[in-house]
Design an enzyme around this catalytic site. Structure first.
Site, PDB file in Angstrom:
ATOM      1  N   HIS A 131       0.952  -1.195   0.182  1.00  0.00           N
ATOM      2  CA  HIS A 131       0.029  -0.152  -0.084  1.00  0.00           C
ATOM      3  C   HIS A 131       0.797   1.303   0.241  1.00  0.00           C
ATOM      4  O   HIS A 131       1.928   1.296   0.325  1.00  0.00           O
ATOM      5  CB  HIS A 131      -0.949   0.086   1.190  1.00  0.00           C
ATOM      6  CG  HIS A 131      -1.989  -1.160   1.116  1.00  0.00           C
ATOM      7  ND1 HIS A 131      -1.199  -2.403   1.649  1.00  0.00           N
ATOM      8  CD2 HIS A 131      -3.065  -1.353   1.341  1.00  0.00           C
ATOM      9  CE1 HIS A 131      -2.446  -3.207   1.573  1.00  0.00           C
ATOM     10  NE2 HIS A 131      -3.479  -2.518   1.526  1.00  0.00           N
ATOM     11  N   VAL A 254       4.826 -22.080  21.691  1.00  0.00           N
ATOM     12  CA  VAL A 254       5.366 -21.631  22.870  1.00  0.00           C
ATOM     13  C   VAL A 254       4.113 -21.764  23.895  1.00  0.00           C
ATOM     14  O   VAL A 254       2.715 -21.599  23.680  1.00  0.00           O
ATOM     15  CB  VAL A 254       5.231 -20.039  22.951  1.00  0.00           C
ATOM     16  CG1 VAL A 254       5.609 -19.369  24.267  1.00  0.00           C
ATOM     17  CG2 VAL A 254       6.736 -19.646  21.991  1.00  0.00           C
ATOM     18  N   ILE A 422      -0.268  -6.522  14.155  1.00  0.00           N
ATOM     19  CA  ILE A 422       0.135  -5.895  12.577  1.00  0.00           C
ATOM     20  C   ILE A 422      -0.846  -6.511  11.920  1.00  0.00           C
ATOM     21  O   ILE A 422      -0.866  -7.932  11.494  1.00  0.00           O
ATOM     22  CB  ILE A 422       1.547  -6.536  12.252  1.00  0.00           C
ATOM     23  CG1 ILE A 422       2.507  -6.279  13.673  1.00  0.00           C
ATOM     24  CG2 ILE A 422       2.182  -6.185  11.178  1.00  0.00           C
ATOM     25  CD1 ILE A 422       2.934  -4.899  13.667  1.00  0.00           C
ATOM     26  N   CYS A 492      -0.233 -26.110 -15.771  1.00  0.00           N
ATOM     27  CA  CYS A 492      -0.963 -24.764 -15.890  1.00  0.00           C
ATOM     28  C   CYS A 492       0.095 -23.867 -15.659  1.00  0.00           C
ATOM     29  O   CYS A 492      -0.022 -22.778 -16.376  1.00  0.00           O
ATOM     30  CB  CYS A 492      -1.954 -24.928 -14.882  1.00  0.00           C
ATOM     31  SG  CYS A 492      -3.251 -26.093 -15.021  1.00  0.00           S
ATOM     32  N   CYS A 527      -6.184 -26.029 -13.000  1.00  0.00           N
ATOM     33  CA  CYS A 527      -6.640 -27.540 -12.692  1.00  0.00           C
ATOM     34  C   CYS A 527      -6.496 -27.457 -11.358  1.00  0.00           C
ATOM     35  O   CYS A 527      -6.792 -28.710 -10.554  1.00  0.00           O
ATOM     36  CB  CYS A 527      -6.068 -28.254 -13.570  1.00  0.00           C
ATOM     37  SG  CYS A 527      -4.505 -28.985 -12.857  1.00  0.00           S
TER      38      CYS A 527
END
Lengths: 569, 418
Positions: A131, A254, A422, A492, A527
């Protein structure tokens, strides 16, 4: 600072339930019980930005019990007793970029993540847009790190060999809104320190995006908007860190954090106790859980989900940058509007939307959202339609009630640093956040030990070659050296066996179908892996010397196959 | 650089037949196949029923393709396997094909004519808009078939099949034989999509229930599939709210349609028929681009391999003839009315020496006692009665245009009358 009583009465006036407030460590803690998740969110939002440090929402919601965090079942002692200078919790783009910046220093760094791979949550579940930094509120951490991160990406992409297209973005406006929008947007641009934006007249729109709907008043062009691949970037950051001596331990969760006085002594994981000098909380949607373990929960993460559609590359020719048409609310800068993005790989992505829901790890998609995204955005690029959708996915943003990034040292725990909350534009901000965290961490560390820069830090990381983009001579040469580069496995996307083997043996090795897909793209095409997935499975099985039934899609429990057939032996 | 009269893209049943026919007509022929072995999808179709028309025998897929592979290898036909075409460009009258393989790296090949025999791919679960998580355990029928038949592994313990296409039915039986529980086959349409013989032999004989007008609307499970949500659908195949039921299973097999592979055709700007999803062709199976032919499942999805081979032969023969010499085409349209799903070819080249037209069509709906007529300029030029027409079963007709005196401003209309 508003009085707690005033905030409390404002909340109780607007939400269904009983809410209690108290102040702790300069933050507001919400307790009590509310009727619905909407009430839960509303209460947090009312309490936010009233002059306190943060909002901790510990309320209950009627009939809702938060599911346990998905955890790896493995328990071993591989990390037990391990001493490191810095422990980074979370292998998203934030954690990996921090690890990389810290690997410039002559210190020992370890990153842990509970998933099978890095970039498993928000960092692989966004549209890869860098951005420009117009949306965040001036003066916010978001504004600062977004604008700075955007600038840094050119250099980072070069160093890490990840494709980045600085295409700019075109934001279409209806006639009425455009007039009102330009001065507001331009004023904010100046405040946030962005490069100049351009007012594009209706007749000029086709020059920027020939297939865009130009039945609008005009557009604003933001030249600094860029697009890159978020998961490749995250992997690249992590790989460069590993190349420079940092360690990454995956499938590592953790479990608790043990302090003496106001200092973390060790962090308990499913792989043993780790003794770090400094801990960095980059745990995304679970950053508040980590803070809580350290007895320092001064904020709450509320998961804000979004869904994105992926369109066939065939339609890629209809777009070359980013296209959006926001409603008026976006001008004010508080909602995520989404849009249409051309990825660096040639697909078009549409979305995301944004909605509050209670689950931090629910990546399911919903028809009504898919339809709403299509209905909202398809009209601005008339050549696309629902038949072009090849798949869709969901991501969850780690939002705080303050709606700003937390990039700071803990006020109450000496050796804990936060890169938390974040959310969007977190990916765009990562290069800047990681540098700031580097500065803070080295500052903290310097009080405990002598810290110096590494002499032989190598900022350059070479990606796996993308043969389909090479010129014919180079491609032939490479195939001569490694014939596996000449065996096309994914038709593909035109991905060779050699590229897949490279991904399996890369600095952050992967052995999952999805891990390979994120690194080199087999199965990303129309696919959706129907033809190549069994081949990729066979290659993993052979390279890693594991039985085909042990190969997984994305880690523990996601095995592709269940057993041999009756007659196979 | 290698020069060929005809380059056939794809070494499945269509490509093999095309190469043989091209060779027969004296064309210097090359087959390019991206997989290691010739045979295409037939390699994994170990069930029988192939070749009833062609060989008057019930063969398995590998047996059927094996016969063609043997014939090809006997002839002077070049074959490049494990070879991928990255680009085709038209250069004047010829085509420049760029291939990649381990042997040569990148290589260019010249061809006077090209036969597209690329086959088809399967529609995915995301293309039929199933919502929910993205767990392991959801595979197309063809992928599941590859796991079971080619690799010898079972992908599920208990599965649901969505779609009553032929491969879905075949896989329901195959998985049952291997010890997997097939909870049921669900079909959004109100009639089955597969051949009647497959419904009888694959479902009825194994007591696998078929649920018409039902579809899968959602999947559950983060890592591995653990359940699917089934909904009833209305006549427009829209799920009816309130009819959802949850079926626990660790597998979902998709047999929800095949899509002709025409990415190469599209890269050459060849026009594609929205009905067949294959190129528009004339009776020689030449596409809108001179010198490019299409056949097999790339042209339109067939239900019997015998017809795939036949179309391969037509394309191969005419490609070789085209490579030798060709004159301008004069195309007239052949239109099927709305009672048909489609008809192939869509054009007749009235200048062509080939005056015997083979056409294929499918009815849009199940209909009893119908007459299919071809009309030209108000005249009936062909007529045939059918006791029953249904969409899953393709029909084949032949007619002669040599005596019809077709004019270039005319058109042929195919109609269906009760």
């Amino acid at each position: 600072m508003k009085s707690l009583n005033k905030i409390k009465s404002a909340i109780n006036k607007n939400v269904n339930g009983e809410v209690y407030l108290k102040e702790w460590h300069k933050s507001i803690i919400l307790e009590g019980k509310v009727k619905s998740w909407d009430d839960f969110i509303k209460a947090g939002q009312i309490a936010a930005n009233k002059g306190y440090k943060g909002v901790v929402n510990n309320m209950e919601v009627e009939g809702f019990k938060s599911p346990p965090i998905k955890a790896p079942s493995i328990k071993d002692g591989t990390l037990d007793g391990k001493k490191v200078d810095v422990l980074v919790i979370g292998g998203g783009v934030t954690g990996c970029s921090i690890l990389r910046e810290l690997s410039k220093w002559d210190i020992s760094c370890l990153l842990v993540d509970k998933e099978e791979d890095v970039a498993m949550h928000a960092s692989s579940r966004n549209d890869g847009m860098v951005h420009p930094g117009i949306e965040p509120k001036p003066g916010s951490n978001k504004a600062r790190f977004n604008v700075e991160g955007n600038r840094l990406y050119t250099q980072i992409a070069k160093e890490l060999d990840v494709p980045l297209n600085r295409t700019g973005s075109l934001v279409l406006f209806d006639k009425k809104i455009l007039k009102a929008a330009f001065p507001i947007v331009d004023a904010r641009r100046k405040k946030n320190g962005l490069d100049k934006i351009k007012l594009v007249s209706q007749s000029e729109i086709k020059k920027y995006e020939p297939y865009a709907d130009d039945n609008v008043g005009g557009a604003l062009f933001f030249p600094s908007t860029a697009i890159t691949c978020p998961y490749k970037m995250t992997v690249a950051y992590g790989e460069n860190a590993v190349m420079n001596g940092a360690e990454i331990s995956l499938n590592t969760i953790v479990l608790s954090i043990h302090k003496e006085e106001d200092k973390i002594v060790y962090v308990e994981t499913n792989r043993g106790k780790i003794f770090p000098k400094v801990v960095i909380d980059a745990a995304g949607c679970f950053a508040d859980v980590i803070a809580d373990m350290a007895g320092d929960k001064f904020f709450s993460i509320h998961p804000r989900k979004g869904e994105i559609l992926i369109l066939d590359k065939k339609k890629g020719r209809l777009l070359h940058s980013v296209l959006a048409k926001p409603s008026l609310t976006i001008v004010k800068g508080n909602t995520k509007g989404g849009g249409i993005v051309k990825t660096v790989d040639g697909n078009i992505l549409v979305g995301p939307d944004a909605y509050e829901q209670p689950l931090r790890e629910d990546f399911s998609t919903h028809m009504e959202n898919i339809n709403a995204i299509a209905n909202k955005h398809f009209p601005i690029l008339p050549g696309i339609n629902k038949g072009d959708i090849i798949t869709y996915f969901a991501g969850v943003r780690a939002a705080t009630y303050e709606e700003d990034f937390i990039v700071e040292k803990s006020e109450y725990v000496e050796n804990l640093v936060y890169a938390a909350g974040i959310q969007s534009p977190g990916f765009a901000s990562a290069p800047a956040i990681s540098r700031e965290i580097e500065r803070i961490t080295i500052d903290v560390l310097s009080k405990m030990m002598k810290v110096k820069k590494k002499e032989n830090f190598n900022p350059y990381r070479k990606g796996i070659p993308d043969l389909s983009l090479m010129n014919e001579n180079d491609r032939s040469e490479l195939i001569k050296k490694r014939p596996d580069y000449g065996v096309i496995v994914c038709r593909c996307e035109e991905i060779s066996k050699g590229e897949i083997i490279d991904a399996i043996n890369s600095p952050i090795p992967t052995r999952t179908i999805d891990g390979i897909k994120r690194r080199v793209r087999p199965g990303m095409g129309r696919c959706q892996g129907g033809f190549c997935m069994p081949q990729v499975l066979n290659i993993i099985s052979k390279e890693k010397g594991i039985d085909p039934t042990k190969v997984t899609k994305k880690g523990e429990g996601s095995n592709i196959l269940v057993s041999e057939t009756k007659q196979s032996k | 650089m290698d020069n060929y009269d005809v380059v056939v893209l794809g070494g499945g049943p269509a490509g093999l037949a095309a190469a043989l026919a091209s060779n027969e007509c004296g064309g210097k022929t090359l087959i390019i196949e991206r997989e290691k072995l010739l045979g295409g999808i037939l390699k994994q179709c170990i069930h029988d029923g192939f070749g009833l028309i062609r060989f008057k025998e019930k063969l398995s897929g590998p047996e059927y393709s094996g016969r063609y592979i043997d014939m090809v290898l006997e002839k002077d036909i070049d074959v490049e396997t494990s070879t991928f075409v990255t680009e085709i460009k038209k250069q004047g009258e010829e085509f420049l094909i760029t291939i990649v393989n381990s042997k040569y790296g990148v290589k260019k090949i010249k061809a006077k004519a090209i036969v597209l025999a690329n086959g088809c791919r399967e529609r995915t679960w995301r293309q039929v808009f199933i919502q929910g998580t993205r767990p392991a355990g959801i595979y197309t029928a063809g992928t599941a078939q590859y796991f079971v038949n080619m690799m010898g592994y079972l992908p599920f313990k208990k599965c649901v099949v969505l779609g009553s296409g032929d491969i879905g039915l075949i896989m329901a039986r195959r998985l049952t034989l291997e010890g997997c529980t097939v909870e049921g086959v669900y079909e959004a349409k109100s009639t089955p999509s597969g051949l009647s013989r497959n419904i009888a032999q694959c479902l009825d004989d194994f007591s696998i229930p078929l649920h018409l007008s039902h579809t899968v609307t959602r999947v559950f499970g983060d890592d591995r599939l653990n359940a699917v949500e089934i909904s009833k659908v209305d006549e427009k195949m829209i799920p009816i709210p309130g009819t959802e039921k949850i079926v626990e299973c660790d597998g979902l097999v998709l047999s929800v349609g095949l899509i002709p592979e025409n990415e190469i055709a599209e890269s050459l700007n060849i026009k594609i028929d929205r009905k067949t999803k294959g190129p528009f062709v004339d009776q020689n199976l030449m596409t809108g681009l001179e010198g490019v032919f299409s056949c097999g499942n790339a042209l339109h999805v067939n239900d019997l391999v015998d017809y795939v081979s036949e179309s391969g032969e037509i394309a191969g023969e005419n490609a070789a003839k085209y490579a030798k010499e060709h004159k301008d085409r004069k195309l007239i349209r052949m239109n099927a009315d709305s009672k048909f799903l489609y008809a192939v070819p869509q054009y007749i080249d009235i200048n062509s020496l080939n005056q015997k037209v083979i056409a294929y069509f499918r009815s849009r709906d199940i209909r009893d006692k119908m007459t299919v007529k071809l009309l030209y300029d108000g005249q009936v030029i062909f007529s045939r009665k059918y006791n029953k027409l249904k969409p899953p079963e393709m029909e084949r007709i032949t007619f002669d245009i040599s005596k019809l005196n077709l004019k270039d401003n005319g058109e042929i209309n195919i109609v269906m009358e009760g």
